[in-house]
Design a protein around this motif. Structure first.
Motif, PDB file in Angstrom:
ATOM      1  N   ALA A 262      -8.807  24.865  30.026  1.00 65.88           N
ATOM      2  CA  ALA A 262      -7.675  24.044  29.606  1.00 65.88           C
ATOM      3  C   ALA A 262      -6.909  24.681  28.447  1.00 65.88           C
ATOM      4  O   ALA A 262      -5.702  24.553  28.345  1.00 65.88           O
ATOM      5  CB  ALA A 262      -8.146  22.644  29.223  1.00 65.88           C
ATOM      6  N   ALA A 263      -7.647  25.386  27.585  1.00 67.25           N
ATOM      7  CA  ALA A 263      -6.995  26.056  26.448  1.00 67.25           C
ATOM      8  C   ALA A 263      -6.064  27.161  26.938  1.00 67.25           C
ATOM      9  O   ALA A 263      -5.059  27.454  26.353  1.00 67.25           O
ATOM     10  CB  ALA A 263      -8.041  26.629  25.508  1.00 67.25           C
TER      11      ALA A 263
ATOM     12  N   TRP B  70      -5.973  17.338  30.350  1.00 65.13           N
ATOM     13  CA  TRP B  70      -5.129  18.279  31.081  1.00 65.13           C
ATOM     14  C   TRP B  70      -3.794  17.635  31.381  1.00 65.13           C
ATOM     15  O   TRP B  70      -3.720  16.494  31.814  1.00 65.13           O
ATOM     16  CB  TRP B  70      -5.819  18.675  32.386  1.00 65.13           C
ATOM     17  N   LYS B  71      -2.743  18.383  31.141  1.00 66.65           N
ATOM     18  CA  LYS B  71      -1.389  17.925  31.460  1.00 66.65           C
ATOM     19  C   LYS B  71      -0.759  18.926  32.416  1.00 66.65           C
ATOM     20  O   LYS B  71      -0.759  20.134  32.156  1.00 66.65           O
ATOM     21  CB  LYS B  71      -0.522  17.839  30.199  1.00 66.65           C
ATOM     22  N   GLN B  72      -0.246  18.456  33.510  1.00 67.98           N
ATOM     23  CA  GLN B  72       0.316  19.335  34.521  1.00 67.98           C
ATOM     24  C   GLN B  72       1.480  20.161  33.983  1.00 67.98           C
ATOM     25  O   GLN B  72       1.685  21.299  34.395  1.00 67.98           O
ATOM     26  CB  GLN B  72       0.752  18.535  35.741  1.00 67.98           C
ATOM     27  N   HIS B  73       2.238  19.622  33.024  1.00 61.54           N
ATOM     28  CA  HIS B  73       3.388  20.359  32.510  1.00 61.54           C
ATOM     29  C   HIS B  73       2.987  21.567  31.645  1.00 61.54           C
ATOM     30  O   HIS B  73       3.841  22.346  31.246  1.00 61.54           O
ATOM     31  CB  HIS B  73       4.330  19.416  31.740  1.00 61.54           C
TER      32      HIS B  73
ATOM     33  N   TYR C 278      -4.245  34.026  35.203  1.00 61.45           N
ATOM     34  CA  TYR C 278      -5.055  33.282  36.161  1.00 61.45           C
ATOM     35  C   TYR C 278      -4.146  32.371  36.973  1.00 61.45           C
ATOM     36  O   TYR C 278      -3.245  31.736  36.438  1.00 61.45           O
ATOM     37  CB  TYR C 278      -6.108  32.441  35.431  1.00 61.45           C
ATOM     38  N   THR C 279      -4.426  32.304  38.275  1.00 58.21           N
ATOM     39  CA  THR C 279      -3.643  31.458  39.171  1.00 58.21           C
ATOM     40  C   THR C 279      -4.594  30.606  40.001  1.00 58.21           C
ATOM     41  O   THR C 279      -5.543  31.125  40.589  1.00 58.21           O
ATOM     42  CB  THR C 279      -2.780  32.314  40.123  1.00 58.21           C
TER      43      THR C 279
ATOM     44  N   ALA D 135     -21.876  19.821  29.766  1.00 60.85           N
ATOM     45  CA  ALA D 135     -21.157  18.796  30.531  1.00 60.85           C
ATOM     46  C   ALA D 135     -19.870  19.383  31.112  1.00 60.85           C
ATOM     47  O   ALA D 135     -19.330  20.366  30.586  1.00 60.85           O
ATOM     48  CB  ALA D 135     -20.824  17.609  29.630  1.00 60.85           C
ATOM     49  N   LYS D 136     -19.360  18.782  32.185  1.00 60.71           N
ATOM     50  CA  LYS D 136     -18.164  19.290  32.849  1.00 60.71           C
ATOM     51  C   LYS D 136     -16.977  19.410  31.911  1.00 60.71           C
ATOM     52  O   LYS D 136     -16.236  20.392  31.956  1.00 60.71           O
ATOM     53  CB  LYS D 136     -17.787  18.390  34.032  1.00 60.71           C
TER      54      LYS D 136
END
Length: 177
Positions: A176-177, A47-50, A100-101, A167-168
């Motif tokens: 994430a996608a 995961w990337k915050q940007h 989604y938020t 798994a998580k």
């Protein structure tokens, strides 16, 4: 930390070994070539915050809100658990455009009774229309989670138990996608 350069005997017996290490996947290369034993798959970027846009306010026209919890019941302490897992509750909404938020995240490291108090108080703050999701982990604690579900239902909240099947990281991939 030890690395390949700390072992001249191995480098002398197989001069191509460094090339082999450089060809490894990122985490293995970090560990074996550079001696970074803290390198983990999760650190390599699920995961990337940007990738997301931060918004100041939640959406106005929401179809549904859900707060899902991941439970842990350990306080940090000097003897055995200096860095235990967090209990975390994530409030997400889906609006009329199917966007989604992530509206809120709460987390705590504490014992079961404090965690339960946080879950109940958070449900009150979120409101009765928010669905509360609790994990029914196969590793144990099922009776406790069912009891917590009962207490939430009796207090007027919608509560669903979710039995994880993967798994998580695998469960996180679609989000994430």
């Amino acid at each position: 930390p030890g690395n390949i350069y700390s072992n001249p005997v191995l480098m002398k017996s197989d001069p191509s070994y460094i090339s082999k290490l450089k060809a490894l996947p990122l985490v293995e290369k970090e560990r074996l070539l550079y001696g970074s034993w803290y390198a983990r798959e999760s650190a390599s970027g699920y995961w990337k915050q940007h990738w997301v846009t931060e918004v100041l306010y939640p959406p106005a026209r929401v179809l549904k809100r859900v707060r899902a919890w991941d439970l842990a019941f350990t306080q940090p302490n000097e003897s055995s658990s200096k860095n235990p897992d967090y209990t975390a509750g994530v409030l997400m909404s889906k609006d009329i455009k199917s966007l989604y938020t992530v509206e809120d995240v709460v987390r705590i490291r504490d014992r079961a009774h404090v965690v339960e108090e946080l879950i109940l108080n958070t449900a009150k703050a979120d409101g009765a229309s928010v669905v509360v999701g609790l994990p029914l982990d196969p590793s144990g604690g099922g009776a406790y989670v069912k009891g917590l579900q009962k207490r939430l239902l009796e207090a007027g909240f919608i509560c669903r138990l979710v039995k994880p099947t993967r798994a998580k990281v695998q469960r996180f991939a679609p989000f994430a996608a």
